[in-house]
Scaffold this active site. Structure first.
Site, mmCIF file in Angstrom:
data_model
loop_
_atom_site.group_PDB
_atom_site.id
_atom_site.type_symbol
_atom_site.label_atom_id
_atom_site.label_comp_id
_atom_site.label_asym_id
_atom_site.label_seq_id
_atom_site.Cartn_x
_atom_site.Cartn_y
_atom_site.Cartn_z
ATOM 1 N N TYR A 1 -20.143 38.129 18.125
ATOM 2 C CA TYR A 1 -19.974 39.546 18.426
ATOM 3 C C TYR A 1 -19.046 40.202 17.422
ATOM 4 C CZ TYR A 1 -15.270 38.922 20.480
ATOM 5 O OH TYR A 1 -13.935 38.663 20.676
ATOM 6 N N LYS B 1 -16.360 34.499 15.334
ATOM 7 C CA LYS B 1 -16.136 35.421 16.452
ATOM 8 C C LYS B 1 -17.191 35.139 17.530
ATOM 9 C CE LYS B 1 -14.593 40.212 17.025
ATOM 10 N NZ LYS B 1 -13.356 39.900 17.720
ATOM 11 N N GLU C 1 -2.828 32.655 16.180
ATOM 12 C CA GLU C 1 -3.136 34.064 16.473
ATOM 13 C C GLU C 1 -2.944 34.317 17.956
ATOM 14 O OE1 GLU C 1 -7.317 34.960 15.854
ATOM 15 O OE2 GLU C 1 -7.926 33.057 16.746
ATOM 16 N N LEU D 1 -9.140 33.991 13.608
ATOM 17 C CA LEU D 1 -10.156 34.963 13.219
ATOM 18 C C LEU D 1 -9.635 35.773 12.032
ATOM 19 C CD1 LEU D 1 -12.902 36.118 14.422
ATOM 20 C CD2 LEU D 1 -11.503 38.066 15.050
#
Ligand code: PDD
Length: 291
Positions: free
Chosen positions: A35, A149, A181, A205
């Site tokens: 996505y 993702k 992250e 990411l």
């Protein structure tokens, strides 16, 4: 009159409540898809090229042939945003491997399911920005391809909820002592007026907002590095920021219940936010991006 919200599904624009997907969709059954979340300001899609390039890389990684060209995406997403009232929106798009009898192996000749929808994008409340948020650190219990993702977000959801359960706003993952992250954000550390964010790699990411912050920092003579951040460095930081397409740049003022630096949003964050908002404002009025 209230406008009916439209979504794009497999080549058609449909009212959201009429857009349906089979229970055999591999996105539903396996979380087999990827996505993007793209902010849109004043009706213009922000950093579209970068988002679509990341999408392409993700599709290659999970071995789905790109169902739409960049031009087609641009066209579809602009139409979606315009039909949902323009202005500031957050566009969500998702591609799954499609509908097939449940079997782990890739199905032969299945068409990917392509969905895009958009929602109003509200700026974060100014009281929240004035205070900052609190975060907790958690062992990074995810897999080794966090650069993809993927729509399968169970670990991220569990981590975010664990943060919310103790009154914090975000969980920051730490793998073997190194910060990776947030559950849905990238992390920046400020120390001695220099900003650092972990380098890209399989454990995080490659955030579009992260890259823009680095780009704007360089343009504005703010010293910046991409290097490993140890948990102790994070705990000793002057400032911590989280970045994402929907939240932009958020200051973290408490980490694991202790104040970060002075315990309030720091001066470099305030400067970076101004630079970011100026950039966004120029983009909003012209729809172009300096690259
Ligand atoms: N998430 N890391 C993770 C795990 C994320 O889910 C996100 C964003 C980011 C920031 O990336 P970007 O700057 O490209 O938005 C980093 C989106 C917003 C979401 O899942 O809703």
């Amino acid at each position: 009159m209230q406008r009916t919200k439209l979504v794009y599904l497999n080549g058609e624009f449909l009212p959201a409540d009429q857009a349906t997907v089979s229970v055999l969709d591999r996105g539903f059954i396996f979380g087999d898809g990827v996505y993007e979340v793209i902010p849109c300001y004043g009706g213009y899609l922000f950093r579209l090229r970068e988002h679509l390039e990341r999408l392409d890389a993700n599709l290659v990684a999970i071995r789905i042939a790109p169902p739409l060209s960049h031009e087609k995406w641009q066209h579809v997403l602009q139409e979606l945003v315009a039909s949902n009232g323009g202005g500031d929106q957050s566009v969500y798009l998702q591609i799954t491997r499609g509908v097939a009898p449940r079997d782990h192996a890739f199905p032969a000749r299945t068409k990917p399911t392509v969905l895009a929808m958009s929602n109003p994008l509200q700026p974060l409340p100014s009281e929240l920005l004035a205070k900052g948020i609190s975060a907790i650190t958690l062992d990074d219990f995810r897999w080794q391809q966090c650069n993809i993702k993927a729509i399968a977000l169970l670990p991220n959801i569990l981590a975010r909820q664990q943060a919310l359960d103790v009154g914090a706003g975000e969980a920051i993952f730490v793998r073997d002592g190194a910060v990776t992250e947030g559950a849905a954000s990238n992390v920046f550390l400020v120390k001695n007026r220099e900003i650092t964010t972990p380098p890209k790699g399989p454990y995080l990411l490659p955030g579009i907002t992260r890259d823009l912050v680095l780009e704007l920092a360089a343009e504005n003579q703010i010293r910046n590095h991409e290097s490993t951040i140890r948990l102790d460095d994070l705990e000793q930081g002057d400032e911590i920021w989280l970045t994402s397409s929907t939240k932009e740049i958020v200051p973290v003022t408490q980490l694991n219940g202790k104040p970060v630096g002075a315990g309030r949003p720091g001066p470099l964050w305030a400067r970076m936010l101004t630079v970011f908002q100026d950039y966004k404002q120029r983009f909003r009025s012209g729809g172009y991006e300096a690259s």
